[in-house]
Design an enzyme around this catalytic site. Structure first.
Site, PDB file in Angstrom:
ATOM      1  N   ASP B  93       0.841  -1.210   0.000  1.00  0.00           N
ATOM      2  CA  ASP B  93       0.000   0.000   0.000  1.00  0.00           C
ATOM      3  C   ASP B  93       0.867   1.248   0.000  1.00  0.00           C
ATOM      4  OD1 ASP B  93       0.776  -0.613   2.695  1.00  0.00           O
ATOM      5  OD2 ASP B  93      -0.750   0.768   3.433  1.00  0.00           O
ATOM      6  N   GLU B 158       0.107  -0.809   5.863  1.00  0.00           N
ATOM      7  CA  GLU B 158       1.216  -0.240   6.631  1.00  0.00           C
ATOM      8  C   GLU B 158       1.067   1.266   6.759  1.00  0.00           C
ATOM      9  OE1 GLU B 158       5.131   1.341   7.754  1.00  0.00           O
ATOM     10  OE2 GLU B 158       4.000   1.820   5.950  1.00  0.00           O
TER      11      GLU B 158
END
Lengths: 460, 460
Positions: B93, B158
């Site tokens: 991400d 994250e």
């Protein structure tokens, strides 16, 4: 030719629903003067109004160019040169409005709910300026003539502090020549307490940008040794105020004309209690300089407000950046005899002096407006008081307005005529806010008072 | 079966252009985990990666559901139960990126300019995690096997502080079982100074909203007696810091483990000069707590940064309102042994205690992450140092990272394995900023070092 204010008033009552329908058409045009993207709509509003005036039989109707948005001019001089002339000033532009601000219905799709018209511009100023158009129409459609000559000067840049109106007036002093100027762009506390505004605050509006790193930085890698521009901005803004809520900019209050005991007594007639203030605004407690009453603070004392603040990430979720920049819009409401440009220089100099070497700062002037103070013993002012007594049905108070109509100072100085501010709005119409509204009863009583005022001016 | 790191390295060099092309495809997917609108893209990135792993011959490749965005898992256990297993952690991400932030080319249309790849996620962390995928591929395509077993755990949250990863690890301890965890999601100062991160900062991320009036108010009518929420917000934020730039929240530093002289000496090896700091960030001067060196401030000391600020009008032109609300996003980078939840409570309690009765305040926790500190004398850490010497061509330093990888603390406590942070980024890759980029030479040397590291782990 018999000119009857009674017939004009009666006519206006029978035509109320149509007048509101016409106003709706005017309100549907999103004439946002502050956003270049809306320039075509601003022009469309001017053209709509000019066409409407033309339809009523006014002469010389023109959409007149300026360096910015156009001015709408129109006149009816049928009373002849022996009669006085009134210049009606108003503005057809509005401030921004978006559903996401909290509007219950779309701001440019006017609706009537419980006797009120909801739309951006309903009270400020399309509804209020339209009162004078309809008052003249009522005379023309009944008596075929009005008691005095009427000129209209309706601008499209009031909400951006009228940058081009002063040069326009200077260039058209003959066209605009009049004996008195009347403006309806202010408000009263309740419908039974009409008010004539004899003072307005001026304005200095500026923007400040603090910058630090070239780009946004990762707060983990650089946080702890980077002066976050958002922090630097808030540190700077915090230093603009003293702990007692007065303004800390050196020299800021130097030119303020102190209130006399007599003036404070007049202001006390319309004082706001803490409870009323909380009721009208929704704030949990009143704030400000406690050495002045609430009404004094919001009308007779200068302010410094943050109008906008932006930096970094405001979208959903977290974003761990140190923003490269942080900005604020700031405006100061000024009172007689503060000079907006001098105040701007004082604020700018002070901000630059308190900016630490860890960031850069830039301060930019957006707009200014002069404060105004008018003598309420002038005949045209007293005639207005009588018009309220007869047309509205209540004796008005003379009040100080907290807002700014920069052109008022220009009319007084350039045209050397009194400016009579007959505000037909209510304090809680919510102008400049979501769900701005205007009472249809106020609209009707405004038209009748405006009809009587022309008669009172004719009698002077 | 002869397993040759030399052949794998040679292969990786001949395949460099293809590897970059593959990475471009991965970078084109805007896998923004913080914005719900991008959820389908986040999933698409997970599926792309899983398909890619499948194509390389990994087993058990799965896109595994969590309460949020999915985890990508894959394994190659061909070395057999007698050989150690490494768990590679990374994240697919990314943080938001828009052209208007100042990107020279669209953030999700990767381009190569002067040996660097420009795209959101290029270094953080798609490029760095891909190094390990390509290192394994190099062994499999040359020797048909790797020296040790490899598992991949690549998450998609994250950048929003991994809210669902800890429960995922707890639920899959058997699947994830490994002897060491390796993470490449950090950076070195220059390409010749590789670094193994042995400490990371934790995080408490919160949002504060100050509200006053029910709606935005006209600053002329109400200004002077209304506590402007933007002003109240900046007054509150200003009180979070002492004049010496330390954090004024009571108790904030109580649990911080003091730096020993030895630790300060190690940090001094990678100190940043004022000139280097200014060069890397563009700030006019360095800021912070002057009782610590610059490197200490950005890695070994806790911070409190404003990540976003918004209130009122930020569009073009002036708008003379008192905003109804003012908000800020704030985050604190924490060091061992600060507890993110305790810090949140301290900040919230303090903010509430300093909020005046003229406004209301609400404080909301967005995310947290634990700080981590790993012993650099562990064998897996020393093996990593040797891998850099042989694979990268330089002896690494052990450094403290200023950023946060919240899962590191979870791996250490839940799986009881060392976490080796071999960051293949550069400090000035501009992660989380416009024009994030990644050096192709770093990418190549990273693959070769990762290849050698598997061999060094096998030899332990």
């Amino acid at each position: 030719m018999t000119i009857s204010s009674q017939e004009a008033r009666a006519f206006s009552r029978t035509q109320g629903a149509r007048f509101v329908e016409e106003l709706f058409a005017f309100l549907r045009i999103p004439s946002l003067s502050g956003d270049p993207a809306y320039a075509p709509d601003v022009r469309r509003a001017a053209e709509w109004l000019a066409e409407h005036m033309q339809g009523l039989g006014l002469a010389q109707v023109q959409v007149m160019e300026t360096a910015g948005h156009p001015v709408v001019y129109g006149e009816w001089l049928g009373a002849g040169p022996d009669k006085p002339t009134v210049l009606v000033y108003g503005h057809y532009d509005v401030v921004p409005a978006e559903m996401s601000d909290g509007w219950q219905t779309p701001p440019f799709e006017p609706v009537e709910r419980a006797g009120r018209i909801y739309a951006r511009g309903a009270t400020d100023d399309k509804g209020q300026l339209f009162i004078h158009v309809k008052a003249l129409e009522a005379y023309l459609k009944t008596s075929g003539a009005a008691p005095i000559n009427v000129k209209f000067l309706i601008e499209g840049e009031e909400e951006v502090s009228s940058p081009n109106l002063r040069p326009f007036i200077e260039a058209h002093l003959d066209l605009l020549k009049a004996d008195v100027c009347v403006i309806s762009d202010s408000s009263m506390r309740t419908i039974d307490e009409p008010a004539i505004t004899h003072s307005l605050r001026g304005m200095t509006y500026l923007e400040i940008e603090v910058s630090g790193p070239t780009d946004d930085l990762h707060s983990g890698f650089w946080g702890g040794a980077t002066h976050n521009p958002a922090l630097a901005l808030i540190e700077i803004l915090g230093k603009l105020y003293h702990p007692d809520n007065t303004i800390a900019v050196p020299g800021f209050y130097d030119d303020v004309v102190s209130l006399t005991d007599e003036e404070r007594a007049m202001i006390a007639k319309t004082d706001l209690s803490e409870a009323q203030f909380k009721q009208s605004t929704g704030v949990p407690a009143v704030w400000g300089d406690r050495t002045y009453t609430i009404r004094e603070r919001v009308s007779a004392r200068p302010t410094l407000d943050i109008n906008g603040l932006w930096s970094g990430w405001s979208g959903p979720g977290p974003k761990t950046i140190i923003p490269a920049k942080a900005s604020a819009k700031l405006s100061s409401r000024l009172v007689a005899n503060q000079n907006p440009h001098k105040i701007y220089e004082q604020i700018k100099t002070y901000i630059e002096s308190i900016t630490p070497p860890t960031v850069k700062v830039s301060v930019k002037l957006l707009t200014t407006g002069e404060p105004a103070l008018i003598d309420f013993n002038l005949p045209a002012m007293q005639a207005a008081a009588r018009a309220y007594e007869k047309g509205w049905g209540a004796t008005p108070v003379f009040t100080r307005g907290g807002g700014s109509i920069p052109v008022v100072a220009d009319f007084v100085t350039l045209m050397e005529i009194p400016v009579v501010m007959m505000g037909y709005g209510l304090d809680d119409d919510g102008l400049h806010a979501p769900n701005e509204s205007y009472s249809i009863e106020m609209f009707q009583r405004g038209i009748e008072t405006a009809i009587v005022y022309l008669e009172e001016l004719a009698a002077l």
